[in-house]
Design a protein around this motif. Structure first.
Motif, short mmCIF file in Angstrom:
data_model
loop_
_atom_site.label_atom_id
_atom_site.label_comp_id
_atom_site.label_asym_id
_atom_site.label_seq_id
_atom_site.Cartn_x
_atom_site.Cartn_y
_atom_site.Cartn_z
N GLU A 288 40.77 44.59 30.10
CA GLU A 288 41.53 45.02 31.58
C GLU A 288 40.02 45.65 32.16
OE1 GLU A 288 44.41 47.56 34.01
OE2 GLU A 288 45.05 46.90 32.02
N ALA A 289 39.65 46.26 30.56
CA ALA A 289 38.96 47.80 31.50
C ALA A 289 37.27 46.45 32.09
CB ALA A 289 38.17 48.53 30.37
N THR A 291 37.84 43.34 33.86
CA THR A 291 38.20 42.66 34.32
C THR A 291 38.85 43.62 35.94
OG1 THR A 291 40.37 42.55 33.51
CG2 THR A 291 38.87 41.20 33.21
N SER A 292 38.95 45.05 35.76
CA SER A 292 38.76 45.62 36.89
C SER A 292 37.88 46.10 38.21
CB SER A 292 39.50 47.33 36.59
OG SER A 292 37.76 47.43 35.64
N ASP A 293 38.44 45.73 39.52
CA ASP A 293 37.28 45.42 40.11
C ASP A 293 37.01 46.77 40.15
OD1 ASP A 293 39.54 43.96 41.76
OD2 ASP A 293 40.55 44.97 43.02
N GLU A 294 36.80 47.53 39.37
CA GLU A 294 35.59 48.36 39.61
C GLU A 294 34.86 48.13 38.58
OE1 GLU A 294 38.73 49.30 39.13
OE2 GLU A 294 39.38 50.21 41.26
N TRP A 296 34.61 44.69 37.59
CA TRP A 296 33.45 43.39 37.38
C TRP A 296 32.61 43.61 37.52
CZ3 TRP A 296 33.92 39.42 40.03
CH2 TRP A 296 34.43 38.21 39.74
#
Length: 430
Positions: A288-289, A291-294, A296
């Protein structure tokens, strides 16, 4: 020399084989069914291999030493958009449906594998060799095909290489055997239509050749079922396999009928993203780290090393387009058309200097495990207006298992080329 009364029966003794069902009639009927069915399997198998565009880039080519066996390869089209779905559905469903016919055919000719002497003439030697290769090749192709369908990405070894070369060995033996035996099979079927008995195991076997008489038991056991009853049994088995497999090509209730298919049963969830997948985010090692918006960013590289880095928010600011396309995989399962929305691949190519005639593209994924972490698409696929870097499916954000934050979706392409969790696009000659 006659066999002694006390001599043990062995498979090499004609009297060992006592079934009254074996004979030219049964073998001919099964052979004609397989002649048509296996021809379709071979053609759809070649087409499926071509769909991966193995001549495009080494990352797509799972059989790099194919040589002249790849003579037929061509640039895979994008229309009709259901082409690969239809091809692979026919290939896998038909292959599974033919299993009882294949087993019955092998049973019907089993005595011929033990006849002595091994060869009575050149034609007989060719027929025996083709039969051995045919039996071995058929078993190999059907077993590896079923294992790939059932084990998915856990197939033991390189399925593409094994199945590809095995298919060519098998089809070579199949063609030789068909050339040698089709005239006999047609003659037997013609006699049957004329109401004449063909190799029933009774009487003299009039109308049968020497090789056909090898299938007739010299002292048959009492029959427990008729030849037509045996065909109904085989046909019933094929129908059962068809009915419990074909549903994986559809959504909804029909998928629940695919009891023998890994992607049968209920859909994996509900809502816009509740349709079938192969690789989950967890299986592919997606964190998840990453693919996060921040965190990726999509890296797009093109002409003369021109590179841009785009966040998901920046992609959302670009013109977005929609396309209704299915997901179809080599294992035979597929979904109905899903509604995808995202940025056209050709628009991303234009960002890095490819304004006219977009080139091939190498797509790289964040996935850590599994095949096809990198895959190449041809220029015609990039240029199609329905080819997207998808951000949404069925009106909602992609789910993690469907490739969030962004995935490829291309019309008529095998599922593994619709790369999920895309991290990098490199446009140019591959």
């Amino acid at each position: 020399m006659a066999r002694s009364a006390n001599s043990p029966l062995t498979p090499f003794s004609p009297a060992f084989w006592r079934s009254p069902l074996r004979g030219p009639w049964l073998t001919s009927v099964l052979g004609i069914v397989l002649l048509g069915g296996i021809t379709v399997l071979f053609v759809t198998g070649l087409v499926s291999y071509a769909a991966y565009n193995p001549n495009l880039a080494p990352v797509n080519d799972k059989t790099p030493e194919k040589g002249i066996l790849g003579f037929y390869l061509f640039s895979w089209p994008t229309s009709p958009h259901w082409l690969y779905r239809l091809n692979q559905g026919v290939h896998v469903t038909l292959g599974i449906t033919l299993i009882p016919v294949l087993l019955a055919k092998l049973w019907s000719v089993l005595p011929k594998l033990f006849t002595l002497p091994p060869a009575r003439s050149l034609a007989h030697a060719l027929e025996r060799i083709s039969l051995l290769l045919l039996v071995g090749g058929a078993l190999f192709e059907f077993v590896t095909g079923v294992l790939n369908v059932q084990l998915d990405y856990l197939f033991p070894g390189s399925f593409y290489t094994l199945h590809f070369y095995g298919a060519w060995v098998f089809i070579g033996a199949f063609v030789v055997h068909a050339v040698l035996k089709t005239p006999t099979a047609l003659r037997n079927l013609r006699r049957m239509r004329e109401g004449k008995e063909v190799g029933t195991g009774e009487g003299t076997g009039e109308g049968t050749g020497e090789e056909d008489r090898e299938l007739i038991a010299p002292s048959p056991a009492a029959p427990t079922v008729s030849r037509r009853g045996a065909l109904w049994f085989v046909g019933g088995g094929s129908l059962l396999l068809f009915a419990t497999t074909v549903g994986q090509n559809f959504d909804g209730f029909l998928r629940r009928t695919a009891l023998l298919a890994p992607h049968g049963g209920a859909e994996p969830g509900s809502g816009p993203g509740g349709f079938q997948i192969n690789k989950t985010a967890a299986y592919a090692g997606i964190r998840e780290a990453d693919t996060s918006d921040e965190a990726w960013r999509l890296v797009v590289e093109g002409r003369d090393g021109r590179t841009v880095r785009l966040s998901r928010a920046e992609l959302l600011d670009m013109p977005l387009y929609s396309a209704a396309l299915p997901i179809a995989c080599v294992e035979g399962w597929s979904t109905s058309d899903q509604w995808w929305r995202g940025v056209r691949l050709r628009d991303l190519a234009a960002l890095v200097g490819h304004d006219q005639d977009p080139p091939d593209v190498l797509v790289e994924s964040l996935q850590q495990r599994g095949a096809f972490r990198r895959a190449a698409l041809r220029a015609n696929q990039v240029a199609d207006s329905r080819s997207l870097l998808a951000l949404f499916v069925n009106g909602e954000d992609l789910t993690p298992d469907h490739g969030y934050p962004a995935r490829i979706i291309v019309p008529a392409a095998p599922g593994v080329l619709n790369t999920k969790w895309v991290a990098r696009l490199t446009f140019g000659d591959l």
